[in-house]
Enzyme design. Structure first.
Site, short mmCIF file in Angstrom:
data_model
loop_
_atom_site.label_atom_id
_atom_site.label_comp_id
_atom_site.label_asym_id
_atom_site.label_seq_id
_atom_site.Cartn_x
_atom_site.Cartn_y
_atom_site.Cartn_z
N LYS A 30 46.51 17.36 69.18
CA LYS A 30 46.37 18.30 70.42
C LYS A 30 47.17 19.52 70.04
O LYS A 30 46.79 20.80 70.20
CB LYS A 30 46.82 17.54 71.62
CG LYS A 30 46.44 18.52 73.14
CD LYS A 30 47.00 17.76 74.08
CE LYS A 30 48.53 18.36 74.30
NZ LYS A 30 49.05 17.96 75.57
N ASP A 60 43.64 17.36 76.32
CA ASP A 60 44.64 16.91 77.17
C ASP A 60 43.91 16.05 78.20
O ASP A 60 42.76 15.73 78.34
CB ASP A 60 45.37 17.93 77.64
CG ASP A 60 44.75 18.71 78.60
OD1 ASP A 60 43.65 18.69 78.83
OD2 ASP A 60 45.50 19.64 79.53
#
Length: 213
Positions: free
Chosen positions: A120, A138
């Protein structure tokens, strides 16, 4: 959700915010890398508060090494998990200096090998610093994608894969910003603000929530 409905959603989000940006404050790729790594299990507001003193003291890998673990801790001790994060920041800085000439590599595999940097974080850096059409999933994006039925998946990897598949190229650079902001301010986890949602009529969430009265 069909292709046309997805396009309408993306067009509305784009019209509402044509030039979205991360809410993390940074002035170079290294600052962004550090800020995103620090934001794990912390808010952007708390990270910005810490980096406003950290980055003037050290905003390159070498300067961060010179500051040292204890020096980093003094700046970020208001952030959760600051001890581990400080150690990872220094370890990553050392790798950047020794293996990448003090520069943040524009390479996913190289980024995820840095301590404290997951997929991420790497995707955020590639997107925001280098303009790659990556989608960093997320908790907000995971929730919005599943709740609206825009791109469903059982985990963040599945949602990322689905988003990369269904989002047209023209929207890919900005879509993760739109979805994060939508999840942060409108499609809230506990009580979504469906009554003031820009895409409420296109969303396929069956249990919409509206204010009383």
């Amino acid at each position: 959700m069909n292709k046309e409905k997805r396009r309408q959603i993306l067009e509305r989000l784009r019209d509402d915010n044509p030039n979205p940006e991360t809410e993390l404050e940074f002035s170079n790729p290294y600052e962004l890398l550090v800020a995103v790594a620090l934001s794990a299990q912390a808010t952007d507001v708390s990270v910005n508060k810490a980096t406003r003193t950290l980055f003037p003291a050290a905003n390159t890998p070498q300067a961060m090494l010179d500051l040292g673990v204890d020096g980093v801790k003094q700046h970020i001790k208001t952030i959760g998990l600051y001890n581990t994060k400080a150690e990872n920041v220094i370890k990553a800085a050392r790798i950047l200096v020794e293996e990448h000439g003090g520069e943040v590599p524009e390479d996913l595999d190289a980024l995820v090998r840095l301590p404290g940097v997951g997929r991420k974080t790497a995707n955020v850096v590639l997107n925001c610093a280098f303009g790659w059409p990556t989608i960093a999933v997320d908790t907000h994006i995971f929730r919005v994608s599943n709740r609206t039925k825009f791109a469903m998946g059982k985990n963040v990897d599945q949602v990322e894969e689905k988003l990369l598949k269904v989002v047209p190229a023209e929207f890919k650079v900005d879509v993760h910003h739109w979805l994060i902001l939508h999840g942060r301010y409108t499609c809230l986890a506990r009580k979504p603000r469906c009554g003031s949602c820009l895409i409420e009529d296109l969303c396929e969430f069956k249990e919409k929530v509206y204010p009383e009265g």
